[in-house]
Design an enzyme around this catalytic site. Structure first.
Site, PDB file in Angstrom:
ATOM      1  NE  ARG A 146      -2.608   0.581   3.536  1.00  0.00           N
ATOM      2  CZ  ARG A 146      -2.219   1.372   4.544  1.00  0.00           C
ATOM      3  NH1 ARG A 146      -2.167   2.695   4.387  1.00  0.00           N
ATOM      4  NH2 ARG A 146      -1.881   0.858   5.706  1.00  0.00           N
ATOM      5  CG  ASP A 184      -9.431  12.825 -16.628  1.00  0.00           C
ATOM      6  OD1 ASP A 184      -8.788  12.208 -17.493  1.00  0.00           O
ATOM      7  OD2 ASP A 184     -10.299  12.290 -15.919  1.00  0.00           O
ATOM      8  CE1 TYR A 236     -17.522   8.096 -15.786  1.00  0.00           C
ATOM      9  CE2 TYR A 236     -16.141   8.335 -13.843  1.00  0.00           C
ATOM     10  CZ  TYR A 236     -17.009   7.585 -14.612  1.00  0.00           C
ATOM     11  OH  TYR A 236     -17.348   6.319 -14.228  1.00  0.00           O
ATOM     12  CE  LYS A 265     -12.531   4.568 -18.946  1.00  0.00           C
ATOM     13  NZ  LYS A 265     -12.363   4.676 -17.490  1.00  0.00           N
TER      14      LYS A 265
END
Length: 405
Positions: A59, A184, A112, A209
Site C-alpha cells: 500500500r 484529466d 465524467y 482506458k
C-alpha cells in the site's frame, strides 16, 4: 528517474525500469506481495522513519508499481507519479490532498459523471465549495475566482461532448492566482497531449482506458512534481487506501508497450468513422475535434497532436430511435468505458453521466440523444458497415412510425 529517450514510442517500452531484476528477465518482474521482509529491526525502523530507502508494504509502494509510475511520469514529461486502484481513486486522492473545509474549487461544468458526483455531492458534506463553469468562456473562469479558491479542475477533450479547452489559458490563470491546476488527460494520453507543457500541476489518467488498452484492468494514475506526488502518497492515497494492485500495474506496463501503435490506429479509425457519420443523412451532428466543423479543430497540431479515438453524435430522431439504433449494432459492444481494442457504444445520459440530474445534464450540454463511441482497433470498413446497417434499420423504423421524428 529512468534514462531519457528521444521518442515517446521508446519511452513506452523502456522508461521506468527500476533495476530490481536479479535474474535478468526481459519482462518486468511482478512483485505480487503484500509486505516486504526487513534484514533487521533497525532497518525496519529506518524505513518507516524515511531514513533508508526500500519497500515496507505494498500500500505504501511496490517495485512493479514503481516502474509503472516512472514510465508514465516520463511520458508526461513530469517528475513523479502515483498509481491508484481506479481512475476515480486518482481524482479523489489528487483533489482531496490539497482541499479542505472552507476551500473553493473551480471545475468544468461537463466532466465524467462520477467526478461530478464527487465534487457536487460529496465535497459539500465536507465544506468544500465547487463552482461548475463553462471553461470555453475565459471570462466565466475569471468570474468564478474567489478569495478561497485553491484549485481548478477540467478534462480536455471533455467527456462526453468532446469540447476542447485551452490549456495555455488554464495553466497561466492557475499560476497567476496560485491555484493547483488538475487536468484529466485520459482521452488523449501523453502521446497526443502533454498538459505539463502548459504549466499544469497535476495530470490524471484513468489507466483503465488507453494506457492499459485491453479492458482487463481498473486503475488510475496521478502525475506531477515530486513535491505534489509525495504529498498525495503520504496523505490521501496512503490513508484512504486507493492504491493499485501490483498485478494490475504489471498488466498496464505490458499494455503501454503497444500504446503508440494502438493510438495511431484508434485515431485513424475514429477520423474515418467521424467523417462517415457527418455525411450520413440520419445523423444530426458529430462531435469530434478531428472534423473541421468542430470548434476544437483549431487545437490540432498545436495543443493536440491528434483528436483521439472517442467521438459523440446526435441522431435525427427520438430517444427511442437512439436506443433502437444502439441495439442494432452488432460489432460495437454496448458497454461503458473506452480505449479498448474493441469498439464500444453507450448512451451517456442514462449510463456514464446518470449522476447528473436532467437539468445538470442540460447545462453541461449532454442531451438525451447523445451517443458516445470509443472507436477500437477493428478494420474501419467493418466498423462503418456495422453503423451503416444499424442506421438503415433505424431509418426503416422511423418510416414505419413517422411520429418518432
Amino acid at each position: 528517474m529512468s534514462k531519457q529517450y528521444s521518442h515517446p514510442d521508446t519511452v513506452c517500452i523502456h522508461a521506468g525500469k527500476t533495476g530490481l531484476n536479479p535474474h535478468g528477465a526481459l519482462a518486468t518482474p511482478l512483485y505480487q506481495t503484500s509486505t516486504f521482509v526487513f534484514d533487521s529491526a533497525e532497518q525496519g525502523a529506518a524505513r518507516f522513519a524515511g531514513e533508508e530507502p526500500g519497500y515496507i508494504y505494498t500500500r505504501l509502494g511496490n517495485p512493479t508499481t514503481r516502474e509503472l509510475e516512472l514510465k508514465v511520469a516520463a511520458l508526461e514529461g513530469m517528475e513523479d507519479a502515483a498509481a491508484t486502484a481506479t481512475g476515480m481513486g486518482a481524482v479523489a486522492a489528487a483533489t482531496m490532498a490539497f482541499l479542505q473545509q472552507g476551500d473553493h474549487l473551480i471545475a468544468s461544468k461537463a466532466i465524467y459523471g462520477c467526478s461530478f458526483a464527487l465534487f457536487n455531492h460529496q465535497f459539500a458534506r465536507y465544506g468544500i465549495e465547487v463552482s461548475f463553469v463553462d471553461m470555453t468562456d475565459h471570462e466565466a473562469i475569471k468570474q468564478a475566482l474567489q478569495a478561497n479558491t485553491k484549485m481548478i479542475f477540467a478534462e480536455t477533450p471533455i467527456n462526453p461532448t468532446l469540447t476542447v479547452l485551452d490549456l495555455d489559458f488554464i495553466g497561466r490563470f492557475a499560476k497567476q492566482h496560485r491555484l493547483v491546476s488538475v487536468i484529466d488527460n485520459t482521452f488523449l494520453t501523453p502521446l497526443l497531449q502533454k498538459p505539463a507543457d502548459y504549466g499544469i500541476d497535476l495530470i490524471l489518467h484513468s489507466a483503465t482506458k488507453y494506457l492499459n488498452g485491453h479492458g482487463d484492468v481498473v486503475a488510475g494514475i496521478i502525475v506531477g512534481s515530486t513535491e505534489h506526488i509525495t504529498q498525495i502518497k503520504l496523505t490521501t492515497l496512503k490513508d484512504m487506501g486507493a492504491t493499485i494492485s501490483p498485478h494490475d500495474a504489471w498488466l498496464i506496463i505490458r499494455g503501454l508497450k503497444t500504446l503508440s501503435v494502438r493510438m495511431e490506429r484508434h485515431c485513424q479509425n475514429a477520423q474515418k468513422v467521424a467523417e462517415f457519420l457527418e455525411a450520413h443523412p440520419a445523423v444530426g451532428q458529430v462531435y469530434y475535434p478531428g472534423l473541421k466543423s468542430h470548434p476544437g479543430y483549431k487545437f490540432i497540431g498545436k495543443q493536440m497532436k491528434a483528436a483521439g479515438g472517442v467521438l459523440a453524435f446526435e441522431l435525427k430522431g427520438s430517444l427511442d430511435d437512439g436506443r433502437y439504433f444502439i441495439n442494432q449494432c452488432k460489432l460495437f459492444s454496448l458497454a461503458v468505458s473506452l480505449g479498448d481494442a474493441e469498439s464500444l457504444i453507450q448512451h451517456p445520459a442514462s449510463m456514464t453521466h446518470s449522476p447528473y440530474s436532467a437539468e445538470e445534464r442540460q447545462m453541461a450540454g449532454i442531451s438525451d440523444g447523445l451517443i458516445r463511441i470509443s472507436v477500437g482497433l477493428e478494420h474501419v470498413e467493418d466498423l462503418i458497415a456495422d453503423l451503416t446497417q444499424a442506421l438503415s434499420l433505424m431509418q426503416q423504423k422511423q418510416q414505419r412510425s413517422p411520429l418518432s421524428l
